[in-house]
Design an enzyme around this catalytic site. Structure first.
Site, PDB file in Angstrom:
ATOM      1  N   TYR A   1       0.845  -1.210   0.000  1.00  0.00           N
ATOM      2  CA  TYR A   1       0.000   0.000   0.000  1.00  0.00           C
ATOM      3  C   TYR A   1       0.878   1.256   0.000  1.00  0.00           C
ATOM      4  CZ  TYR A   1      -3.263   3.445   2.114  1.00  0.00           C
ATOM      5  OH  TYR A   1      -4.016   4.561   2.417  1.00  0.00           O
TER       6      TYR A   1
ATOM      7  N   LYS B   1       1.035   3.977  -3.041  1.00  0.00           N
ATOM      8  CA  LYS B   1       0.731   5.396  -2.822  1.00  0.00           C
ATOM      9  C   LYS B   1       1.951   6.267  -3.145  1.00  0.00           C
ATOM     10  CE  LYS B   1      -3.595   5.755  -1.257  1.00  0.00           C
ATOM     11  NZ  LYS B   1      -4.612   6.710  -1.697  1.00  0.00           N
TER      12      LYS B   1
HETATM   13  N1  LIG Z   1      -8.688   6.606   6.840  1.00  0.00           N
HETATM   14  C1  LIG Z   1      -7.402   6.926   7.039  1.00  0.00           C
HETATM   15  O1  LIG Z   1      -6.926   6.979   8.184  1.00  0.00           O
HETATM   16  C2  LIG Z   1      -6.502   7.232   5.883  1.00  0.00           C
HETATM   17  C3  LIG Z   1      -5.142   7.439   6.163  1.00  0.00           C
HETATM   18  C4  LIG Z   1      -4.302   7.713   5.104  1.00  0.00           C
HETATM   19  C5  LIG Z   1      -4.786   7.835   3.820  1.00  0.00           C
HETATM   20  N2  LIG Z   1      -6.106   7.623   3.560  1.00  0.00           N
HETATM   21  C6  LIG Z   1      -6.569   7.761   2.166  1.00  0.00           C
HETATM   22  O2  LIG Z   1      -7.787   8.498   2.140  1.00  0.00           O
HETATM   23  C7  LIG Z   1      -8.618   8.003   1.095  1.00  0.00           C
HETATM   24  C8  LIG Z   1     -10.001   7.686   1.661  1.00  0.00           C
HETATM   25  O3  LIG Z   1      -9.864   6.682   2.654  1.00  0.00           O
HETATM   26  P1  LIG Z   1     -11.075   6.205   3.596  1.00  0.00           P
HETATM   27  O4  LIG Z   1     -10.511   5.970   4.935  1.00  0.00           O
HETATM   28  O5  LIG Z   1     -12.217   7.099   3.425  1.00  0.00           O
HETATM   29  O6  LIG Z   1     -11.360   4.763   2.989  1.00  0.00           O
HETATM   30  P2  LIG Z   1     -12.697   4.143   2.400  1.00  0.00           P
HETATM   31  O7  LIG Z   1     -12.394   2.735   2.036  1.00  0.00           O
HETATM   32  O8  LIG Z   1     -13.821   4.385   3.325  1.00  0.00           O
HETATM   33  O9  LIG Z   1     -12.896   5.022   1.096  1.00  0.00           O
HETATM   34  C9  LIG Z   1     -12.337   4.682  -0.147  1.00  0.00           C
HETATM   35  C10 LIG Z   1     -13.463   4.652  -1.144  1.00  0.00           C
HETATM   36  O10 LIG Z   1     -12.923   4.362  -2.423  1.00  0.00           O
HETATM   37  C11 LIG Z   1     -13.827   3.478  -3.073  1.00  0.00           C
HETATM   38  N3  LIG Z   1     -13.079   2.781  -4.105  1.00  0.00           N
HETATM   39  C12 LIG Z   1     -12.090   1.862  -3.946  1.00  0.00           C
HETATM   40  N4  LIG Z   1     -11.654   1.455  -5.133  1.00  0.00           N
HETATM   41  C13 LIG Z   1     -12.381   2.132  -6.068  1.00  0.00           C
HETATM   42  C14 LIG Z   1     -12.399   2.143  -7.483  1.00  0.00           C
HETATM   43  N5  LIG Z   1     -11.581   1.362  -8.192  1.00  0.00           N
HETATM   44  N6  LIG Z   1     -13.254   2.974  -8.115  1.00  0.00           N
HETATM   45  C15 LIG Z   1     -14.110   3.762  -7.405  1.00  0.00           C
HETATM   46  N7  LIG Z   1     -14.149   3.782  -6.070  1.00  0.00           N
HETATM   47  C16 LIG Z   1     -13.283   2.980  -5.411  1.00  0.00           C
HETATM   48  C17 LIG Z   1     -14.367   2.577  -1.986  1.00  0.00           C
HETATM   49  O11 LIG Z   1     -15.599   1.978  -2.309  1.00  0.00           O
HETATM   50  C18 LIG Z   1     -14.497   3.563  -0.827  1.00  0.00           C
HETATM   51  O12 LIG Z   1     -15.779   4.156  -0.817  1.00  0.00           O
HETATM   52  C19 LIG Z   1      -7.899   6.815   0.493  1.00  0.00           C
HETATM   53  O13 LIG Z   1      -7.226   7.236  -0.671  1.00  0.00           O
HETATM   54  C20 LIG Z   1      -6.884   6.422   1.553  1.00  0.00           C
HETATM   55  O14 LIG Z   1      -5.756   5.806   0.981  1.00  0.00           O
HETATM   56  C21 LIG Z   1      -6.977   7.314   4.563  1.00  0.00           C
END
Ligand SMILES: NC(=O)c1ccc[n+]([C@@H]2O[C@H](COP(=O)([O-])OP(=O)(O)OC[C@H]3O[C@@H](n4cnc5c(N)ncnc54)[C@H](O)[C@@H]3O)[C@@H](O)[C@H]2O)c1
Length: 334
Positions: free
Chosen positions: A149, A153
């Site tokens: 991951y 990224k």
């Molecule tokens: N939650 C955290 O603590 C955190 C920390 C660091 C980075 N991030 C980044 O923030 C972003 C959002 O994370 P989150 O925590 O809301 O996760 P999440 O899984 O709730 O949201 C990600 C969304 O992307 C959608 N998705 C995945 N693959 C897809 C595709 N091919 N096409 C369309 N939609 C797709 C999923 O259905 C989901 O709704 C991500 O990019 C994640 O890497 C989150």
């Protein structure tokens, strides 16, 4: 303005969509619902300025068509979660690299600004905290899927910066452990929702390793404020840490959630290898340097952990059909 939010039905994305609509923007949510929930965006489904598209960022024609109709893109769609990395590394890599490439290429060609959601994971196990945006990345070997991951990224960031060198307008945000309502207590979620659900159901709170590893947890509203500021500010080609500098050990977090929920749950320690298999690597501390974020995104007022936890616990209680009766003993489910 008109914004496309990829991953807008997910935890962070759904809060972003709501906020953008509140600010008077037109918003299209693109999500394949692989991890997102329709009910997270249900409240905005009938909003006159909101459109939901169920589709994938892997669909080049679809993403290009959508991007052409918007002024800017918040790119949050991704597969994440340490457990996913270990179990489905190929999906993590292909989804996060190929999908992001589609978004960046189209934004570049069509001259649309993109704000890309990256992660503090890219710093890997660098022991020198706090991390500045130009700190080294220290990752383990490729045999350890946990790093897939972070690597995907980081490659996305490289590609974003490469397009930026050729004229793309961009900002890269490295989120540090975001929590809040709608972060579910599934095995793929962060530690806070997992602990809250366990505490509310009087199940053991499982702490990996010795529990002395620390994290800086960031309330989702703060993350959204910074994410929108990154679209609005002059950020071109800059990387920002999005987090707080309040550090808490996972053991202390378990005790705090236990206390705040009035739970009788036990706190149990298990070795990492029992959870993720042999060779799993974790980092002891992960603290952001926020100088650039404070200065450019004007982010100075982080939500205190207790306030954020209170709101998050409240959301879980409502999801479970329970209510806060004002007493510390929130529940009596067994
Ligand atoms: N939650 C955290 O603590 C955190 C920390 C660091 C980075 N991030 C980044 O923030 C972003 C959002 O994370 P989150 O925590 O809301 O996760 P999440 O899984 O709730 O949201 C990600 C969304 O992307 C959608 N998705 C995945 N693959 C897809 C595709 N091919 N096409 C369309 N939609 C797709 C999923 O259905 C989901 O709704 C991500 O990019 C994640 O890497 C989150």
């Amino acid at each position: 303005m008109k914004f496309l939010v990829t991953g807008g039905a997910g935890f962070i994305g759904s809060h972003l969509v709501e906020k953008l609509l509140q600010l008077g923007h037109e918003v299209t949510t693109l999500d394949d619902l692989s991890n997102g929930r329709y009910n997270y965006i249900q409240s905005v489904m009938k909003h006159p300025n909101h459109t939901f598209v169920c589709g994938s960022i892997m669909d080049e024609a679809l993403t290009d068509r959508l991007i052409s109709k918007h002024d800017g893109v918040f790119h949050l769609a991704a597969m994440l979660g340490v457990k996913n990395c270990v179990e489905s590394p190929r999906k993590i890599i292909e989804n996060n690299v190929l999908g992001t490439r589609n978004i960046l290429e189209s934004c570049f060609r069509r001259n649309k600004k993109v704000v890309f959601a990256s992660t503090s994971e890219v710093y890997g196990k660098n022991p020198q905290v706090p991390f500045r945006e130009d700190s080294d990345r220290v990752l383990g070997p490729t045999m350890i899927h946990r790093w897939s991951y972070a690597t995907a990224k980081a490659l996305d960031e490289h590609l974003c910066l490469a397009y930026t060198k050729e004229g793309l307008q961009s900002a890269i945000l490295r989120y540090f452990n975001i929590y809040g309502p709608r972060s579910e207590g599934t095995p793929y979620a962060g530690v806070i929702p997992i602990f809250i659900r366990a505490a509310l159901e009087n199940r053991p709170l499982t702490v990996y390793g010795d529990g002395r590893q620390t994290r800086c947890f960031t309330y989702v509203d703060d993350c959204i404020t910074c994410t929108i500021a990154a679209m609005e500010s002059s950020t071109n080609g800059l990387v920002f840490n999005i987090g707080t500098t309040d550090e808490i050990s996972i053991m202390d977090l378990a005790h705090r959630i236990k206390r705040m929920t009035g739970s009788d749950s036990e706190i149990v320690l298990i070795p990492y290898k029992e959870a993720y298999g042999e060779g799993y690597e974790d980092m002891q501390r992960r603290i952001p340097d926020l100088a650039r974020t404070n200065q450019i995104l004007k982010y100075t007022n982080a939500t205190p952990l207790d306030d954020g936890l209170r709101k998050t616990i409240q959301w879980h209680l409502e999801e479970m059909g329970l209510h806060d009766d004002g007493d510390s003993a929130y529940f009596d489910v067994t």
